[in-house]
Scaffold this motif. Structure first.
Motif, PDB file in Angstrom:
ATOM      1  N   LEU A 310     -47.406 -28.914 -27.831  1.00  0.00           N
ATOM      2  CA  LEU A 310     -47.470 -30.331 -28.177  1.00  0.00           C
ATOM      3  C   LEU A 310     -46.197 -31.016 -27.724  1.00  0.00           C
ATOM      4  O   LEU A 310     -45.090 -30.562 -28.011  1.00  0.00           O
ATOM      5  N   ASP A 311     -46.366 -32.110 -26.998  1.00  0.00           N
ATOM      6  CA  ASP A 311     -45.256 -32.991 -26.637  1.00  0.00           C
ATOM      7  C   ASP A 311     -45.446 -34.275 -27.437  1.00  0.00           C
ATOM      8  O   ASP A 311     -46.365 -35.055 -27.163  1.00  0.00           O
ATOM      9  N   VAL A 312     -44.598 -34.467 -28.450  1.00  0.00           N
ATOM     10  CA  VAL A 312     -44.799 -35.594 -29.360  1.00  0.00           C
ATOM     11  C   VAL A 312     -44.483 -36.926 -28.707  1.00  0.00           C
ATOM     12  O   VAL A 312     -44.883 -37.976 -29.221  1.00  0.00           O
ATOM     13  N   SER A 313     -43.772 -36.930 -27.587  1.00  0.00           N
ATOM     14  CA  SER A 313     -43.402 -38.205 -26.966  1.00  0.00           C
ATOM     15  C   SER A 313     -44.586 -38.892 -26.319  1.00  0.00           C
ATOM     16  O   SER A 313     -44.570 -40.105 -26.124  1.00  0.00           O
ATOM     17  N   GLY A 314     -45.626 -38.100 -25.960  1.00  0.00           N
ATOM     18  CA  GLY A 314     -46.799 -38.648 -25.273  1.00  0.00           C
ATOM     19  C   GLY A 314     -47.722 -39.467 -26.156  1.00  0.00           C
ATOM     20  O   GLY A 314     -47.863 -40.655 -25.978  1.00  0.00           O
ATOM     21  N   PRO A 315     -48.369 -38.873 -27.130  1.00  0.00           N
ATOM     22  CA  PRO A 315     -48.368 -37.406 -27.269  1.00  0.00           C
ATOM     23  C   PRO A 315     -49.347 -36.749 -26.289  1.00  0.00           C
ATOM     24  O   PRO A 315     -50.309 -37.373 -25.856  1.00  0.00           O
ATOM     25  N   SER A 316     -49.055 -35.504 -25.936  1.00  0.00           N
ATOM     26  CA  SER A 316     -49.943 -34.707 -25.113  1.00  0.00           C
ATOM     27  C   SER A 316     -49.990 -33.304 -25.702  1.00  0.00           C
ATOM     28  O   SER A 316     -49.019 -32.851 -26.307  1.00  0.00           O
ATOM     29  N   TRP A 317     -51.111 -32.621 -25.518  1.00  0.00           N
ATOM     30  CA  TRP A 317     -51.223 -31.302 -26.105  1.00  0.00           C
ATOM     31  C   TRP A 317     -52.112 -30.394 -25.269  1.00  0.00           C
ATOM     32  O   TRP A 317     -52.893 -30.864 -24.422  1.00  0.00           O
ATOM     33  N   ALA A 318     -51.948 -29.096 -25.498  1.00  0.00           N
ATOM     34  CA  ALA A 318     -52.808 -28.097 -24.879  1.00  0.00           C
ATOM     35  C   ALA A 318     -52.997 -26.966 -25.875  1.00  0.00           C
ATOM     36  O   ALA A 318     -52.063 -26.599 -26.593  1.00  0.00           O
ATOM     37  N   ALA A 319     -54.202 -26.427 -25.931  1.00  0.00           N
ATOM     38  CA  ALA A 319     -54.513 -25.310 -26.825  1.00  0.00           C
ATOM     39  C   ALA A 319     -55.177 -24.213 -26.005  1.00  0.00           C
ATOM     40  O   ALA A 319     -56.185 -24.448 -25.340  1.00  0.00           O
ATOM     41  N   LEU A 320     -54.609 -23.008 -26.046  1.00  0.00           N
ATOM     42  CA  LEU A 320     -55.096 -21.895 -25.239  1.00  0.00           C
ATOM     43  C   LEU A 320     -55.700 -20.827 -26.135  1.00  0.00           C
ATOM     44  O   LEU A 320     -55.135 -20.484 -27.167  1.00  0.00           O
ATOM     45  N   ARG A 321     -56.840 -20.309 -25.725  1.00  0.00           N
ATOM     46  CA  ARG A 321     -57.482 -19.246 -26.497  1.00  0.00           C
ATOM     47  C   ARG A 321     -57.983 -18.151 -25.567  1.00  0.00           C
ATOM     48  O   ARG A 321     -58.347 -18.413 -24.408  1.00  0.00           O
ATOM     49  N   ASN A 322     -57.979 -16.964 -26.080  1.00  0.00           N
ATOM     50  CA  ASN A 322     -58.416 -15.788 -25.334  1.00  0.00           C
ATOM     51  C   ASN A 322     -59.815 -15.421 -25.816  1.00  0.00           C
ATOM     52  O   ASN A 322     -60.015 -15.133 -26.999  1.00  0.00           O
ATOM     53  N   ASP A 323     -60.767 -15.413 -24.904  1.00  0.00           N
ATOM     54  CA  ASP A 323     -62.149 -15.074 -25.249  1.00  0.00           C
ATOM     55  C   ASP A 323     -62.554 -13.844 -24.442  1.00  0.00           C
ATOM     56  O   ASP A 323     -62.977 -13.960 -23.289  1.00  0.00           O
ATOM     57  N   GLY A 324     -62.359 -12.683 -25.040  1.00  0.00           N
ATOM     58  CA  GLY A 324     -62.754 -11.442 -24.372  1.00  0.00           C
ATOM     59  C   GLY A 324     -61.999 -11.179 -23.089  1.00  0.00           C
ATOM     60  O   GLY A 324     -62.568 -10.631 -22.136  1.00  0.00           O
ATOM     61  N   GLY A 325     -60.742 -11.569 -23.031  1.00  0.00           N
ATOM     62  CA  GLY A 325     -59.942 -11.337 -21.830  1.00  0.00           C
ATOM     63  C   GLY A 325     -59.903 -12.515 -20.879  1.00  0.00           C
ATOM     64  O   GLY A 325     -59.114 -12.523 -19.928  1.00  0.00           O
ATOM     65  N   ARG A 326     -60.761 -13.511 -21.120  1.00  0.00           N
ATOM     66  CA  ARG A 326     -60.734 -14.739 -20.319  1.00  0.00           C
ATOM     67  C   ARG A 326     -60.025 -15.818 -21.131  1.00  0.00           C
ATOM     68  O   ARG A 326     -60.294 -15.985 -22.321  1.00  0.00           O
ATOM     69  N   TRP A 327     -59.130 -16.543 -20.480  1.00  0.00           N
ATOM     70  CA  TRP A 327     -58.351 -17.575 -21.163  1.00  0.00           C
ATOM     71  C   TRP A 327     -58.917 -18.959 -20.858  1.00  0.00           C
ATOM     72  O   TRP A 327     -59.252 -19.277 -19.713  1.00  0.00           O
ATOM     73  N   PHE A 328     -59.021 -19.759 -21.902  1.00  0.00           N
ATOM     74  CA  PHE A 328     -59.505 -21.131 -21.787  1.00  0.00           C
ATOM     75  C   PHE A 328     -58.450 -22.076 -22.353  1.00  0.00           C
ATOM     76  O   PHE A 328     -57.745 -21.729 -23.302  1.00  0.00           O
ATOM     77  N   VAL A 329     -58.347 -23.247 -21.765  1.00  0.00           N
ATOM     78  CA  VAL A 329     -57.389 -24.242 -22.230  1.00  0.00           C
ATOM     79  C   VAL A 329     -58.119 -25.548 -22.506  1.00  0.00           C
ATOM     80  O   VAL A 329     -58.961 -25.984 -21.726  1.00  0.00           O
ATOM     81  N   ARG A 330     -57.816 -26.136 -23.648  1.00  0.00           N
ATOM     82  CA  ARG A 330     -58.320 -27.462 -24.004  1.00  0.00           C
ATOM     83  C   ARG A 330     -57.109 -28.396 -24.053  1.00  0.00           C
ATOM     84  O   ARG A 330     -56.094 -28.069 -24.663  1.00  0.00           O
TER      85      ARG A 330
END
Length: 374
Positions: A310-330
């Motif tokens: 999280l960058d509070v100055s934006g704000p901007s954010w990214a959330a990463l999760r591992n799903d069975g060895g594959r990584w996804f970013v929101r």
């Protein structure tokens, strides 16, 4: 019976064997300056009982105190900006705000400073005063100026320095502004971490003089940098490597995260770079160059635990999760944080993933650049 002199000799031998203590003059300083005199108010020992990090005071009457003073460890001396070991009994659950840095790092930095007889040195961050005393031993008291933002910390250091026979110029103030009244200096050394090299430091060091400081960011990867001040008012050099870490200068600590955005919103895609790359110190430093305002934390939600930025100055954010060895970013907000970080990491890997001791740093009034060789 083991004496403090025996413990000093053992410490000197240990940090000589590690390669941090390399020259006779600094070895003599370690042998002659009693570290325990700078820890007379005690220190805090970390405990992790119940899954929470807490701190318990250890004072001179404690059997473990003296030997711990000569361990090659950082010893926390202040919690939450005001609390010292003599203030309390029991355990405190707050963040450390001052410490006595592990001796091997102190000595390594003093060796890297390349001081010579007659040089004037400005130290940023007096702390307990131990490193200040080592400088005074190597030079003369009148050649050493040390700036500390906390008046109580500075006052305790003054007393400790007096006990070991040294009277350098101690200043209470914002170390990021240096101390112009004593300029120019031949060397500047910072015992706190900084986000960037302040322009005041460059202005107060002579052309040809050197600045030694730990540069890092809010993703908490940092490295020691040595820069030479140039005639044009800039300073340039390289990172020295070694995964060096210091508490950030207080004015540069990250802002509160505040109310978190809804990280179930935004746009999701498969990540080109796996989220666990941030566990690597060098890769995290590269990521930090791309997103200097980002803070990292774990978050548990409906999709399980995610690694969030999280960058509070934006704000901007990214959330990463591992799903069975594959990584996804929101991602959401005004910018795509992970897109920027991925771009940096992919370019760094294409250039051979150089180590941090090959990175170059250039500082100038108002900013700095850090880059790796292509």
């Amino acid at each position: 019976m083991t004496t403090d002199k025996d413990l000093r000799e053992a410490l000197a031998d240990q940090i000589t064997a590690s390669g941090d203590l390399r020259t006779p003059m600094w070895r003599q300083a370690v042998l002659d300056i009693p570290r325990h005199e700078f820890l007379r108010d005690g220190f805090f020992r970390r405990t992790d009982e119940g899954g929470r990090t807490g701190w318990v005071p250890v004072r001179p009457e404690d059997p473990e105190w003296l030997r711990a003073c000569y361990s090659d460890d950082s010893l926390v001396t202040q919690i939450a900006g005001t609390v010292v070991p003599t203030d309390m009994e029991g355990r405190i659950y707050r963040q450390p705000t001052s410490s006595s840095t592990l001796p091997s790092l102190v000595v390594r930095m003093l060796e890297e400073l390349n001081v010579g007889n007659g040089m004037k040195v400005l130290e940023i961050g007096t702390g307990t005063g131990y490193s200040t005393a080592l400088l005074c031993h190597r030079l003369e008291d009148g050649l050493v100026t040390s700036v500390e933002v906390d008046s109580d910390v500075s006052g305790r250091a003054r007393v400790s320095l007096g006990h070991v026979g040294h009277l350098p110029d101690l200043i209470v103030g914002d170390g990021l502004k240096g101390h112009a009244a004593g300029a120019p200096y031949d060397r500047l050394i910072a015992t706190c971490g900084v986000l960037n090299i302040p322009g005041e430091w460059i202005e107060q060091v002579k052309p040809g003089g050197q600045i030694l400081a730990t540069v890092g960011g809010w993703l908490y990867s940092s490295e020691l940098a040595r820069l030479t001040v140039r005639e044009d008012g800039t300073a340039a050099g390289r990172l020295l490597g070694g995964a060096i870490s210091f508490m950030l200068a207080r004015p540069q600590t990250p802002p509160p995260l505040g109310v978190l955005p809804d990280m179930s919103e935004g746009e999701e895609r498969e990540a080109a770079v796996a989220g666990d790359v941030l566990e690597d110190w060098t890769a995290r430093f590269v990521a930090q160059l791309a997103a200097p305002g980002a803070q990292r934390f774990g978050l548990t939600g409906e999709e399980g635990t995610v690694d969030a930025l999280l960058d509070v100055s934006g704000p901007s954010w990214a959330a990463l999760r591992n799903d069975g060895g594959r990584w996804f970013v929101r991602q959401g907000g005004v910018e795509r944080l992970w897109d920027r970080i991925e771009d940096h990491l992919i370019r760094w890997r294409k250039d051979g993933a150089p180590s941090l001791d090959r990175f170059l740093i250039t500082a100038y009034p108002g900013g700095q650049t850090i880059a790796w060789p292509a």
